[in-house]
Structures are given as C-alpha cells and as structure tokens.
Scaffold this motif. Structure first.
Motif, mmCIF file in Angstrom:
data_model
loop_
_atom_site.group_PDB
_atom_site.id
_atom_site.type_symbol
_atom_site.label_atom_id
_atom_site.label_comp_id
_atom_site.label_asym_id
_atom_site.label_seq_id
_atom_site.Cartn_x
_atom_site.Cartn_y
_atom_site.Cartn_z
ATOM 1 N N LEU A 147 28.023 21.100 8.787
ATOM 2 C CA LEU A 147 26.887 22.555 9.123
ATOM 3 C C LEU A 147 28.171 23.719 9.626
ATOM 4 O O LEU A 147 27.527 24.441 9.141
ATOM 5 N N GLU A 148 29.047 23.420 10.926
ATOM 6 C CA GLU A 148 29.718 24.701 10.540
ATOM 7 C C GLU A 148 30.579 24.904 9.644
ATOM 8 O O GLU A 148 31.043 26.162 9.261
ATOM 9 N N LYS A 149 31.007 24.043 8.549
ATOM 10 C CA LYS A 149 31.621 24.546 7.782
ATOM 11 C C LYS A 149 31.079 24.629 5.905
ATOM 12 O O LYS A 149 30.990 25.110 5.553
ATOM 13 N N GLY A 150 29.765 24.386 7.056
ATOM 14 C CA GLY A 150 29.169 25.039 5.608
ATOM 15 C C GLY A 150 28.754 24.103 4.570
ATOM 16 O O GLY A 150 28.711 25.180 3.381
ATOM 17 N N LEU A 151 28.707 22.890 4.142
ATOM 18 C CA LEU A 151 28.659 22.504 3.115
ATOM 19 C C LEU A 151 27.523 22.064 2.360
ATOM 20 O O LEU A 151 25.755 22.709 3.037
ATOM 21 N N PRO A 152 27.208 22.259 0.806
ATOM 22 C CA PRO A 152 26.072 21.896 0.626
ATOM 23 C C PRO A 152 24.836 21.673 0.701
ATOM 24 O O PRO A 152 24.763 20.360 1.870
ATOM 25 N N ASN A 153 23.442 22.330 0.903
ATOM 26 C CA ASN A 153 22.140 21.657 1.816
ATOM 27 C C ASN A 153 22.215 20.451 1.370
ATOM 28 O O ASN A 153 21.526 19.517 2.239
ATOM 29 N N PRO A 154 22.575 19.959 -0.466
ATOM 30 C CA PRO A 154 21.840 18.112 -0.755
ATOM 31 C C PRO A 154 23.306 17.692 -0.103
ATOM 32 O O PRO A 154 22.345 16.880 0.532
ATOM 33 N N ILE A 155 24.093 17.731 0.208
ATOM 34 C CA ILE A 155 24.960 16.952 1.794
ATOM 35 C C ILE A 155 24.529 16.875 2.529
ATOM 36 O O ILE A 155 24.564 15.848 3.066
ATOM 37 N N LEU A 156 23.954 18.211 3.090
ATOM 38 C CA LEU A 156 23.640 18.162 4.849
ATOM 39 C C LEU A 156 22.165 17.302 4.718
ATOM 40 O O LEU A 156 22.258 16.300 5.593
ATOM 41 N N TYR A 157 21.328 17.647 3.667
ATOM 42 C CA TYR A 157 20.468 16.801 3.850
ATOM 43 C C TYR A 157 20.592 15.415 3.957
ATOM 44 O O TYR A 157 19.594 14.492 4.731
ATOM 45 N N ILE A 158 21.070 14.014 2.988
ATOM 46 C CA ILE A 158 21.152 12.524 2.848
ATOM 47 C C ILE A 158 22.152 13.105 4.456
ATOM 48 O O ILE A 158 21.646 11.497 4.947
ATOM 49 N N ALA A 159 23.280 13.726 4.910
ATOM 50 C CA ALA A 159 24.035 13.472 6.012
ATOM 51 C C ALA A 159 22.546 13.523 7.258
ATOM 52 O O ALA A 159 23.141 11.988 7.922
ATOM 53 N N GLU A 160 21.739 13.704 6.992
ATOM 54 C CA GLU A 160 21.016 14.329 8.386
ATOM 55 C C GLU A 160 19.933 12.708 8.439
ATOM 56 O O GLU A 160 19.213 12.671 9.699
ATOM 57 N N LYS A 161 19.848 11.872 7.224
ATOM 58 C CA LYS A 161 18.902 10.831 7.152
ATOM 59 C C LYS A 161 19.347 9.787 8.431
ATOM 60 O O LYS A 161 18.847 9.379 8.842
ATOM 61 N N PHE A 162 21.048 10.149 8.621
ATOM 62 C CA PHE A 162 21.924 8.634 8.727
ATOM 63 C C PHE A 162 21.821 9.258 10.775
ATOM 64 O O PHE A 162 22.956 8.897 11.227
ATOM 65 N N THR A 163 21.369 10.735 10.751
ATOM 66 C CA THR A 163 21.658 10.657 12.572
ATOM 67 C C THR A 163 20.989 10.365 13.506
ATOM 68 O O THR A 163 19.581 9.885 12.827
ATOM 69 N N LEU A 164 21.425 10.248 14.875
ATOM 70 C CA LEU A 164 20.054 9.598 15.718
ATOM 71 C C LEU A 164 18.700 10.281 15.339
ATOM 72 O O LEU A 164 17.437 9.089 16.478
ATOM 73 N N SER A 165 18.863 11.614 15.214
ATOM 74 C CA SER A 165 17.376 12.380 15.672
ATOM 75 C C SER A 165 16.586 11.671 14.583
ATOM 76 O O SER A 165 15.224 12.422 14.286
ATOM 77 N N SER A 166 17.517 11.173 13.342
ATOM 78 C CA SER A 166 16.079 11.321 12.138
ATOM 79 C C SER A 166 14.970 9.748 13.045
ATOM 80 O O SER A 166 15.666 9.009 12.809
ATOM 81 N N PRO A 167 13.903 10.748 11.889
ATOM 82 C CA PRO A 167 13.261 9.597 11.748
ATOM 83 C C PRO A 167 12.745 8.191 11.182
ATOM 84 O O PRO A 167 12.089 7.227 11.514
ATOM 85 N N CYS A 168 13.941 8.026 9.875
ATOM 86 C CA CYS A 168 14.350 7.459 9.339
ATOM 87 C C CYS A 168 14.895 5.749 10.087
ATOM 88 O O CYS A 168 14.395 5.408 9.468
ATOM 89 N N GLY A 169 16.228 6.472 10.710
ATOM 90 C CA GLY A 169 17.242 5.948 11.610
ATOM 91 C C GLY A 169 17.456 4.237 10.979
ATOM 92 O O GLY A 169 17.497 3.200 11.159
ATOM 93 N N LEU A 170 17.769 5.157 9.573
ATOM 94 C CA LEU A 170 19.136 4.074 8.918
ATOM 95 C C LEU A 170 20.257 4.499 9.624
ATOM 96 O O LEU A 170 20.429 2.538 9.666
#
Length: 352
Positions: A174-197
């Motif tokens: 987020l600090e680097k300002g990466l493109p939105n598609p990359i941030l969207y996919i990475a967020e799916k693998f975080t602990l706060s994601s409802p997917c729980g991947l």
C-alpha cells in the motif's frame, strides 16, 4: 510552498498520511502531475526475470552432473551407457525434488481484463492479471496489453510470502502504491479477509514442503544403497521417495477442499487450478515408482545380473584368480636354484 496532505484508505482500514511539498511550475511549462507518477510512490520495480534460488539449484546440479559425467571415459564396455543414464535420471529426480520447494506455479490463474490502474486515478488499463501459488507464498503479476500505457511501463511481479503472515507485506505494498489489481488479490490472503485463504494455503504449503524434503532424504539414501550390495533396499527407498512426493501433492491438494474464493476484477473473474509444478511432481513420482518396482523385481529374478550391472558384490579373490591365472618364469634368475617339492606336512603347515 504550501504543504498538502493526502489520505489513502483501503478496505483493511489502513490510513496512510503522506506529506509533500508542491513546487510552483515554471512559467510557460505545461502542468502535469509528475507525469502520472505520484510523488509518494516509490520508483517502478523491474519485472521478474528468473528466481535466484532456482538458478542456484540448477547450477549446483549441473556442476555435479558434469563432474560425474567426466568419469564415463574410464568405464569400459556397455556399462558406460548404463552409467550415463543412471547419473542423468538420478540427478533429474534430485533437482526436481529440491526445485519444487521454491517454484511458484503449483496452482495459478490468469485472465485479461480492463481494470482501474491505481488509486487517485480514473485511468483504466487493459492488462493480463495472474496469480501464481507456491509452497511459500504467492506471486501476483500484472502485464499491460500493450506493456506501455499512459507513458508508463506496466509489468509487475510481486511476491507475498506467508512465513508468518502477509499483513506487513500488504501494508508495504500500500505504501508503495502498487496497482489496484495486485492489492486486491493480496488482500484476499490477509488475516482480515473473509475468504480465509491464508490459513489453508499456508499450512498446506508447509506440509507439502516438509514431505518433499523427506523425499529428498530418501533419494539420497537410495543413491547410497545403489553403491552397496543391497540393491533391493535401494529399490525400496526409491518407492519411498515416490510415496513422499505423492504425500506432498495430497497435502497441497487440500487447498481445493476449502470454499473457492472468486477473484473478481473489473467485469471478469477467475479461480486457481493446478499448474506446471504440480504435474511435474506427479511425473517425477511416477518415474520413481517405476524405477523402484523394476529394481525390486529384477533383483528377485536375476540378482547376479543386477549386482553386475551396478558393479557391486564382486568378490576380490575371484578378481585375483582371474588376474593371476597364468604366469611365466624367467630362467635366467633360476640358474643354480633347486626347487624341491613340498611334503604334505609342509603344505599343511603353510595353509595353517
């Protein structure tokens, strides 16, 4: 100069406040917003070329292969061809087992779509988005179609590892300002994601990696046993190597048991499927199984031929008898020397 403050909010409730100073433009110059590169973003990262770990593994095994192949001219007869195939196949199995721990294409998904490029921008780019899953993390790729759009090269390959969690790496993205598609996919693998991947993928990868390293140990032990007169057990260890490779595949396959999380970007979506590394592991496991079964079967049917093929179990006394089966005496040194026949008692004492 007037300080200004920008606030970037994400779905993970992370607030980034970045201050910068905006210099007044030169007279007559055309005002642009840093040529579409925002001042609080880091410079563009170079695109992914090749994994350094994989390159190191391949070079190590290539050097080992060349070193072993140099001894082939010293092997006589038809066994030279057998030893060449033995070295190549054995090293192929070893390098595959080690390399599979560090590849990032056990599962993957790709699609081409139109997506919003970056935050604070309405720019929409046409790009190929890819998700590559490995045992230690994920790679998210974004390649523009064409690569240069809006005076910027769009060619990203970002690695997110889950040794612990990827929360910190996601914040850095987020600090680097990466493109939105990359941030969207990475967020799916975080602990706060409802997917729980993250939970299933992380533990599946760990167990798969552990069983692969166990398979590598079995492979090493099998090669040691092939050099000893216990070829039967070498065949058993090759089958054990195959078994642990299959166990690693079964461990990784558990990611398909969780509810599939659909990645929706723009108007399109995709899901992960098995990729090259998974099928390469399957092929290597089948190869080890075939080798193990053939070794065990031939060792039971023609054990002497197997020992001869692997150059083990040859009696040294038989070699000496063959080497010294016929000899000649030099009569020049025997002039004046009388050789008396040995009596039975002397022969018996000599044997004792």
């Amino acid at each position: 100069m007037f300080p200004s403050t920008f606030t970037l909010s994400s779905s993970s409730s992370l607030l980034l406040i970045v201050q910068h100073s905006a210099a007044s433009p030169r007279r007559g110059a055309k005002m642009t917003f840093y040529d579409d590169i925002y001042p609080f973003y880091s410079l563009q990262r170079t695109s992914f070329i090749f994994s350094g770990r994989l390159l190191t593994i391949i070079l190590v095994f290539l050097v080992l292969a060349v070193s072993l192949l140099l001894i082939l001219p010293g092997i006589r007869g038809k066994s030279r061809l057998f030893w060449m195939f033995r070295i190549i196949i054995s090293l192929f199995i070893g390098v595959v087992i080690v390399a599979l721990n560090f590849t990032n294409d056990w599962a993957e998904a790709k699609m081409t779509t139109n997506a919003t490029y970056k935050s604070f921008s309405n720019a929409v780019v046409n790009a190929e988005i890819g998700l590559h899953v490995g045992l230690y993390g994920i790679n998210v790729t974004l390649k523009g179609n064409p690569v240069v759009q809006f005076n910027e090269t769009i060619n990203y390959n970002e690695m997110f590892s889950w040794h612990d969690t990827i929360e910190k790496q996601y914040e850095e993205a987020l600090e680097k300002g990466l493109p939105n598609p990359i941030l969207y996919i990475a967020e799916k693998f975080t602990l706060s994601s409802p997917c729980g991947l993250i939970f299933q993928y992380r533990y599946s990868g760990r167990y798969a990696s552990a069983t692969l390293w166990t398979a590598f140990c079995c492979w090493l032990l099998a090669n040691i046993l092939f050099s000893m007169p216990v070829i039967l057990y070498a065949g058993y260890m090759m089958m054990a190597t195959a078994a642990f490779i299959f166990f690693s595949m079964a461990s990784f396959s558990t990611i398909m048991n969780v509810p599939q999380c659909v990645f929706s970007i723009g108007t399109d979506s995709f899901e992960t499927t098995y990729s090259h590394s998974f099928w390469l592991a399957l092929a290597t496991g089948v190869l080890c199984t075939i080798i193990g079964i053939l070794v065990v079967m031939f060792n039971c049917m023609i054990p002497e031929k197997m020992k001869e093929a692997f150059s083990v179990g040859v009696d040294s006394y038989e070699d000496e008898d063959d080497s010294y089966g016929e000899g000649y005496l030099n009569t020049v040194f025997l002039d004046g020397v009388t050789i008396s026949p040995l009596t039975s008692k002397e022969v018996l004492s000599a044997h004792i």
